[in-house]
Scaffold this motif. Structure first.
Motif, PDB file in Angstrom:
ATOM      1  N   GLN A   1      -2.394  -6.176  27.027  1.00  0.00           N
ATOM      2  CA  GLN A   1      -1.578  -5.617  28.567  1.00  0.00           C
ATOM      3  C   GLN A   1      -1.743  -4.255  28.744  1.00  0.00           C
ATOM      4  OE1 GLN A   1       2.632  -6.985  27.883  1.00  0.00           O
ATOM      5  NE2 GLN A   1       2.113  -8.725  26.401  1.00  0.00           N
ATOM      6  N   ALA A   2      -2.756  -3.799  28.195  1.00  0.00           N
ATOM      7  CA  ALA A   2      -2.905  -2.193  28.525  1.00  0.00           C
ATOM      8  C   ALA A   2      -3.898  -2.055  29.902  1.00  0.00           C
ATOM      9  CB  ALA A   2      -3.588  -1.523  27.567  1.00  0.00           C
ATOM     10  N   GLY A   3      -3.358  -1.194  30.735  1.00  0.00           N
ATOM     11  CA  GLY A   3      -4.518  -0.920  31.896  1.00  0.00           C
ATOM     12  C   GLY A   3      -5.901  -0.648  31.481  1.00  0.00           C
ATOM     13  N   ASP A   4      -6.646  -0.611  32.411  1.00  0.00           N
ATOM     14  CA  ASP A   4      -8.150  -0.525  32.522  1.00  0.00           C
ATOM     15  C   ASP A   4      -8.630   0.738  31.504  1.00  0.00           C
ATOM     16  OD1 ASP A   4      -8.625  -2.777  33.665  1.00  0.00           O
ATOM     17  OD2 ASP A   4      -8.992  -1.828  35.498  1.00  0.00           O
ATOM     18  N   THR A   5      -7.932   2.044  31.886  1.00  0.00           N
ATOM     19  CA  THR A   5      -8.221   3.384  31.196  1.00  0.00           C
ATOM     20  C   THR A   5      -7.944   3.161  29.870  1.00  0.00           C
ATOM     21  OG1 THR A   5      -7.968   4.461  33.317  1.00  0.00           O
ATOM     22  CG2 THR A   5      -7.878   5.661  31.325  1.00  0.00           C
ATOM     23  N   ILE A   6      -6.904   2.626  29.618  1.00  0.00           N
ATOM     24  CA  ILE A   6      -6.164   2.707  27.993  1.00  0.00           C
ATOM     25  C   ILE A   6      -7.252   1.544  27.318  1.00  0.00           C
ATOM     26  CG2 ILE A   6      -4.553   1.853  26.654  1.00  0.00           C
ATOM     27  CD1 ILE A   6      -3.878   4.530  27.960  1.00  0.00           C
ATOM     28  N   GLN A   7      -7.559   0.496  28.105  1.00  0.00           N
ATOM     29  CA  GLN A   7      -8.516  -0.604  27.501  1.00  0.00           C
ATOM     30  C   GLN A   7      -9.833   0.339  26.880  1.00  0.00           C
ATOM     31  OE1 GLN A   7      -8.468  -3.458  26.402  1.00  0.00           O
ATOM     32  NE2 GLN A   7      -6.542  -4.390  27.449  1.00  0.00           N
ATOM     33  N   SER A   8     -10.433   1.251  27.526  1.00  0.00           N
ATOM     34  CA  SER A   8     -11.681   1.920  27.214  1.00  0.00           C
ATOM     35  C   SER A   8     -11.063   2.659  25.906  1.00  0.00           C
ATOM     36  CB  SER A   8     -12.124   2.648  28.351  1.00  0.00           C
ATOM     37  OG  SER A   8     -12.420   1.786  29.463  1.00  0.00           O
ATOM     38  N   GLN A   9     -10.003   3.477  25.925  1.00  0.00           N
ATOM     39  CA  GLN A   9      -9.871   4.234  24.722  1.00  0.00           C
ATOM     40  C   GLN A   9      -9.581   3.372  23.640  1.00  0.00           C
ATOM     41  OE1 GLN A   9      -6.389   6.017  26.572  1.00  0.00           O
ATOM     42  NE2 GLN A   9      -7.637   8.219  26.821  1.00  0.00           N
TER      43      GLN A   9
ATOM     44  N   HIS B   1       0.808  -1.329   0.165  1.00  0.00           N
ATOM     45  CA  HIS B   1       0.032  -0.075   0.114  1.00  0.00           C
ATOM     46  C   HIS B   1       0.715   1.252   0.061  1.00  0.00           C
ATOM     47  CE1 HIS B   1      -3.479  -2.568   0.896  1.00  0.00           C
ATOM     48  NE2 HIS B   1      -2.589  -3.319   1.705  1.00  0.00           N
ATOM     49  N   PRO B   2       1.280   1.400  -1.153  1.00  0.00           N
ATOM     50  CA  PRO B   2       2.516   2.726  -1.191  1.00  0.00           C
ATOM     51  C   PRO B   2       1.786   3.962  -0.732  1.00  0.00           C
ATOM     52  CG  PRO B   2       2.472   1.443  -3.249  1.00  0.00           C
ATOM     53  CD  PRO B   2       1.553   0.979  -2.324  1.00  0.00           C
ATOM     54  N   GLY B   3       2.394   4.686   0.045  1.00  0.00           N
ATOM     55  CA  GLY B   3       1.996   6.114   0.450  1.00  0.00           C
ATOM     56  C   GLY B   3       1.330   5.957   1.865  1.00  0.00           C
ATOM     57  N   THR B   4       1.283   4.704   2.221  1.00  0.00           N
ATOM     58  CA  THR B   4       0.542   4.340   3.560  1.00  0.00           C
ATOM     59  C   THR B   4       1.313   4.167   4.720  1.00  0.00           C
ATOM     60  OG1 THR B   4      -1.431   3.486   2.448  1.00  0.00           O
ATOM     61  CG2 THR B   4      -1.366   3.245   4.676  1.00  0.00           C
ATOM     62  N   GLU B   5       1.337   4.859   5.841  1.00  0.00           N
ATOM     63  CA  GLU B   5       2.120   4.873   6.949  1.00  0.00           C
ATOM     64  C   GLU B   5       1.593   3.754   8.088  1.00  0.00           C
ATOM     65  OE1 GLU B   5       3.911   7.784  10.646  1.00  0.00           O
ATOM     66  OE2 GLU B   5       3.546   8.606   8.501  1.00  0.00           O
ATOM     67  N   VAL B   6       2.589   3.083   8.605  1.00  0.00           N
ATOM     68  CA  VAL B   6       2.031   2.206   9.854  1.00  0.00           C
ATOM     69  C   VAL B   6       2.137   2.982  10.955  1.00  0.00           C
ATOM     70  CG1 VAL B   6       2.347   0.035  10.894  1.00  0.00           C
ATOM     71  CG2 VAL B   6       2.608   0.127   8.381  1.00  0.00           C
ATOM     72  N   VAL B   7       1.190   3.012  11.774  1.00  0.00           N
ATOM     73  CA  VAL B   7       1.354   3.861  13.264  1.00  0.00           C
ATOM     74  C   VAL B   7       1.325   2.552  14.069  1.00  0.00           C
ATOM     75  CG1 VAL B   7       0.438   5.359  14.823  1.00  0.00           C
ATOM     76  CG2 VAL B   7       0.477   6.193  12.314  1.00  0.00           C
ATOM     77  N   LEU B   8       2.495   2.380  14.777  1.00  0.00           N
ATOM     78  CA  LEU B   8       2.370   1.208  15.769  1.00  0.00           C
ATOM     79  C   LEU B   8       2.374   1.713  17.080  1.00  0.00           C
ATOM     80  CD1 LEU B   8       2.813  -1.802  16.312  1.00  0.00           C
ATOM     81  CD2 LEU B   8       5.341  -1.266  16.332  1.00  0.00           C
ATOM     82  N   LEU B   9       1.426   1.367  17.750  1.00  0.00           N
ATOM     83  CA  LEU B   9       1.003   1.658  19.285  1.00  0.00           C
ATOM     84  C   LEU B   9       1.381   0.469  20.001  1.00  0.00           C
ATOM     85  CD1 LEU B   9      -1.969   4.213  19.407  1.00  0.00           C
ATOM     86  CD2 LEU B   9       0.278   4.738  19.102  1.00  0.00           C
ATOM     87  N   PRO B  10       2.417   0.506  20.801  1.00  0.00           N
ATOM     88  CA  PRO B  10       2.741  -0.667  21.853  1.00  0.00           C
ATOM     89  C   PRO B  10       1.668  -0.393  23.200  1.00  0.00           C
ATOM     90  CG  PRO B  10       4.922   0.227  21.146  1.00  0.00           C
ATOM     91  CD  PRO B  10       3.704   1.234  20.689  1.00  0.00           C
ATOM     92  N   ALA B  11       0.679  -1.019  23.194  1.00  0.00           N
ATOM     93  CA  ALA B  11      -0.287  -0.639  24.179  1.00  0.00           C
ATOM     94  C   ALA B  11       0.062  -0.850  25.701  1.00  0.00           C
ATOM     95  CB  ALA B  11      -1.718  -1.443  23.958  1.00  0.00           C
ATOM     96  N   ALA B  12       0.830  -1.913  25.921  1.00  0.00           N
ATOM     97  CA  ALA B  12       1.535  -2.228  27.360  1.00  0.00           C
ATOM     98  C   ALA B  12       2.349  -0.892  27.946  1.00  0.00           C
ATOM     99  CB  ALA B  12       2.493  -3.465  27.126  1.00  0.00           C
ATOM    100  N   ASN B  13       2.767  -0.262  26.839  1.00  0.00           N
ATOM    101  CA  ASN B  13       3.554   1.161  27.500  1.00  0.00           C
ATOM    102  C   ASN B  13       2.727   2.448  27.528  1.00  0.00           C
ATOM    103  OD1 ASN B  13       5.368  -0.878  26.682  1.00  0.00           O
ATOM    104  ND2 ASN B  13       5.873   0.024  24.617  1.00  0.00           N
ATOM    105  N   LEU B  14       1.472   2.352  27.129  1.00  0.00           N
ATOM    106  CA  LEU B  14       0.670   3.842  26.975  1.00  0.00           C
ATOM    107  C   LEU B  14       0.276   4.171  28.304  1.00  0.00           C
ATOM    108  CD1 LEU B  14      -1.354   2.915  23.787  1.00  0.00           C
ATOM    109  CD2 LEU B  14       0.525   4.509  24.089  1.00  0.00           C
ATOM    110  N   THR B  15       0.096   5.237  28.644  1.00  0.00           N
ATOM    111  CA  THR B  15      -0.465   5.936  29.684  1.00  0.00           C
ATOM    112  C   THR B  15      -1.615   6.616  29.175  1.00  0.00           C
ATOM    113  OG1 THR B  15       0.615   8.041  29.818  1.00  0.00           O
ATOM    114  CG2 THR B  15       1.623   6.150  31.112  1.00  0.00           C
ATOM    115  N   PRO B  16      -2.829   7.099  30.190  1.00  0.00           N
ATOM    116  CA  PRO B  16      -4.113   7.599  29.816  1.00  0.00           C
ATOM    117  C   PRO B  16      -3.828   8.930  28.848  1.00  0.00           C
ATOM    118  CG  PRO B  16      -4.449   6.599  31.686  1.00  0.00           C
ATOM    119  CD  PRO B  16      -2.963   6.648  31.521  1.00  0.00           C
ATOM    120  N   ASP B  17      -2.985   9.543  29.369  1.00  0.00           N
ATOM    121  CA  ASP B  17      -2.510  10.859  28.563  1.00  0.00           C
ATOM    122  C   ASP B  17      -1.662  10.763  27.425  1.00  0.00           C
ATOM    123  OD1 ASP B  17      -3.915  12.007  30.857  1.00  0.00           O
ATOM    124  OD2 ASP B  17      -2.037  12.825  31.962  1.00  0.00           O
TER     125      ASP B  17
END
Length: 624
Positions: A130-138, A74-90
């Motif tokens: 592996q994300a926390g509860d608040t992140i799970q909702s998001q 898919h040329p021109g398409t970027e992959v945005v990788l979010l490692p959920a285990a590392n995320l905080t709500p903010d």
């Protein structure tokens, strides 16, 4: 559900996924260049505008398939990788006051800057369970509606959303059970045979035919393939490329090397097949698999900087692993490493989200990780993290070489240093890990005290006193005593002697009046000039010792106690000491039994090996 923009059709994707010939696959394998099951699923979900959920064990190439396939197909398409285990709500969304055109303030939701890259993107949420509860909702709002707060991701350019997870209960924090959520996603469960890891590995080693390696791996049982995952197999092959023992590519799980074993009928581990399996892989790859290499720690660190590796060094307290890492990093990059001590490193010490001028959330990295200079990052006390949030963030750094999705510029290597769970029969206060965490490192090495040449530094710094203390450490105490007397303890003993203080206070204090169980009478006698034989003594009385060795050689081809004494002193001396007394060493060498002389050339560091070559040459010249 519709998508923003138009996805390329199947023919365009096939042409975009250009085939790269390798020694393993000179022609595309059956199914074509983009033929893996996961790749087909990715293409279908993007075309349908459907959220995709992918389950599979760790290390089988889920993430790498997304990262490699989407830009090709898919040329021109970027992959945005979010490692959920590392995320905080903010990290994803935060409310902030924003001034309106009329001058008043209004509350506005600021979204993560990476979710508005300015072009079409596919969002891959890795390890979402592996994300926390608040992140799970998001994350569930994103997965179900492709929205986050007041923001529609389609309007920001999103053309695909995927959740990638491992269902293992030992590696996930929760399970999805809400049918209202589960009914929003198409789900696929995959194995290593459903990803493109073989092709990626073949491209990593384009000149090496890995067909035999892949056949050996496919012939293993499911449990052995789980332990020797494609990610770990890559680490094993990386070790082979550098001439290192292949077993160093196997992870250290809770301080112990993972053994390739299968459970028996009683559930207990069966026969250890590690040497057998790695031997077959080495043969199939046409690579050597040495038992040991000289100067292993320096060699690992230099290979890490050269190849861009994350490596783990595990060793007992005070063995010198931190100092040698600092030294080699400075030698290889010309600057001191970026150092973090995990017990005092919090998440906000590494990065924090901050509002940017375009109304999104940017990531502010710590100053030491910025700039174009080459960097080696040292994670000291790796298994003693201050909190779970900081440790979770390290999973992203060691695997993706980024923080909160922001790449660390010119990061050349990462070195994690840790203590084993047990040392000298005592439990150390370190945390445990799981196989997914442990397998992040290309090399995992258990450091031995003799691996780190701190002795020469002690001699250079403290002179004759250090030589005397080292002779005591090498010759007068047993192996257990040497484990108690670390390089750090040796320096304390030297300093205490120079300060005229009792030596006992330099030993490790165990409590209730008890010190480390190592007798110091021999050291005190040596320091009081009632010394046992050392290299200086042999050199000062070389005529007498040469006569003793000649008599010993006439008495027995195996030598006598005098032969053993001289051999022990020569074998344990540092290179600088041996160089200082090269003529005397050569004179003594010619009278030692051949079997003892042969040991000086086996398993030595290059510098010491060069000395012994010179010494044997001088011995031969003197005999002519």
């Amino acid at each position: 559900m519709s998508t923003a923009g138009t996805a390329p059709d199947t023919g365009e994707r096939a042409r975009a996924a250009e085939w790269i010939p390798t020694a393993t696959y000179p022609d595309p394998p059956e199914g074509g260049a983009a033929g893996s099951r996961l790749e087909r699923f990715i293409d279908a979900m993007i075309a349908m505008g459907q959220t995709g959920q992918v389950f599979g064990e760790h290390g089988i190439g889920k993430t790498s398939t997304f990262l490699s396939h989407i830009p090709r197909a898919h040329p021109g398409t970027e992959v945005v990788l979010l490692p959920a285990a590392n995320l905080t709500p903010d990290d994803l969304l935060v409310n902030a006051p924003v001034r309106q055109d009329g001058g008043g303030l209004a509350l506005r939701q600021l979204i993560m800057g990476r979710l508005r890259p300015g072009r079409p993107f596919v969002l891959v949420i890795d390890d979402s369970l592996q994300a926390g509860d608040t992140i799970q909702s998001q994350l569930m709002q994103i997965a179900c509606n492709w929205t986050l707060g007041e923001h529609d991701l389609r309007e920001l350019g999103c053309v695909g959303v995927f959740l990638a997870d491992n269902e293992s209960s030992s590696e996930t924090g929760t399970r999805r059970t809400d049918l209202a959520i589960l009914d929003r996603m198409a789900t696929i469960r995959i194995t290593a045979n459903d990803t493109s890891w073989r092709r990626r590995l073949a491209e990593r080693y384009p000149g090496r035919d890995l067909g035999g390696v892949f056949r050996e791996w496919a012939g293993l049982t499911p449990e052995l393939r789980r332990l020797l995952s494609p990610r770990t197999l890559q680490h094993v092959l990386d070790c082979a490329e550098e001439g290192l023992p292949l077993r160093w590519g196997l992870p250290l799980l809770n301080g112990a090397r993972v053994a390739l074993t299968e459970p028996g009928k009683d559930g207990k581990p069966g026969r250890d097949r590690t040497d057998e399996i790695l031997g077959r892989i080495a043969a199939a790859a046409g690579a050597a698999d040495p038992d040991r290499v000289a100067d292993p720690v320096r060699r690992i660190l230099r290979a890490a900087v050269r190849n861009g590796w994350a490596v783990l060094l595990q060793g007992p307290p005070g063995c010198g692993k931190t100092e040698i890492t600092r030294q080699v990093a400075a030698e290889e990059t010309g600057r001191a490493p970026v150092y973090f001590s995990l017990p005092v490193t919090a998440l906000e010490d590494l990065c924090v989200p901050v509002p940017s001028s375009d109304g999104s959330l940017d990531v502010l990295l710590t100053r030491s990780l910025l700039g174009p200079e080459p960097k080696v990052v040292v994670w000291d006390e790796y298994n003693r993290p201050k909190d779970k949030a900081a440790f979770a963030k390290l999973m992203e750094v060691t695997q993706e070489w980024s923080l909160a999705g922001r790449p660390i510029e010119n990061l050349r290597a990462q070195v994690a240093l840790q203590n084993p769970p047990y040392h000298l029969g005592r439990r150390l206060l370190v945390s445990s890990n799981n196989l997914a965490q442990a397998s992040r490192f290309t090399v995992s090495y258990e450091v031995l005290p003799e691996d780190i040449p701190a002795n020469q530094w002690l001699i250079d710094t403290y002179g004759r006193t250090a030589e005397t203390v080292l002779e005591w450490w090498k010759n007068d105490i047993d192996d257990e005593g040497r484990e108690w007397i670390t390089k750090r303890t040796l320096e304390r003993l030297i300093k205490l002697h120079l300060a005229g203080e009792p030596l006992e206070s330099g030993l490790i204090y165990l409590g209730d009046g008890e010190f480390a169980p190592v007798p110091l009478s021999g050291l005190e006698a040596r320091l009081a000039e009632r010394r046992s034989v050392g290299l200086h003594d042999l050199a000062a009385e070389v005529d007498a010792w040469e006569a003793k060795l000649a008599a010993a050689a006439r008495e027995s081809s195996e030598g006598t106690a005098d032969s053993d004494t001289v051999h022990r002193v020569l074998a344990n001396s540092e290179v600088s000491q041996l160089r200082e007394h090269l003529p005397e060493v050569a004179r003594l060498l010619r009278h030692l039994p051949p079997k003892l002389r042969a040991t000086y050339l086996v398993g030595q560091a290059p510098e010491k090996q060069r000395f012994w070559v010179d010494a044997f040459a001088e011995m031969a010249a003197a005999g002519r």
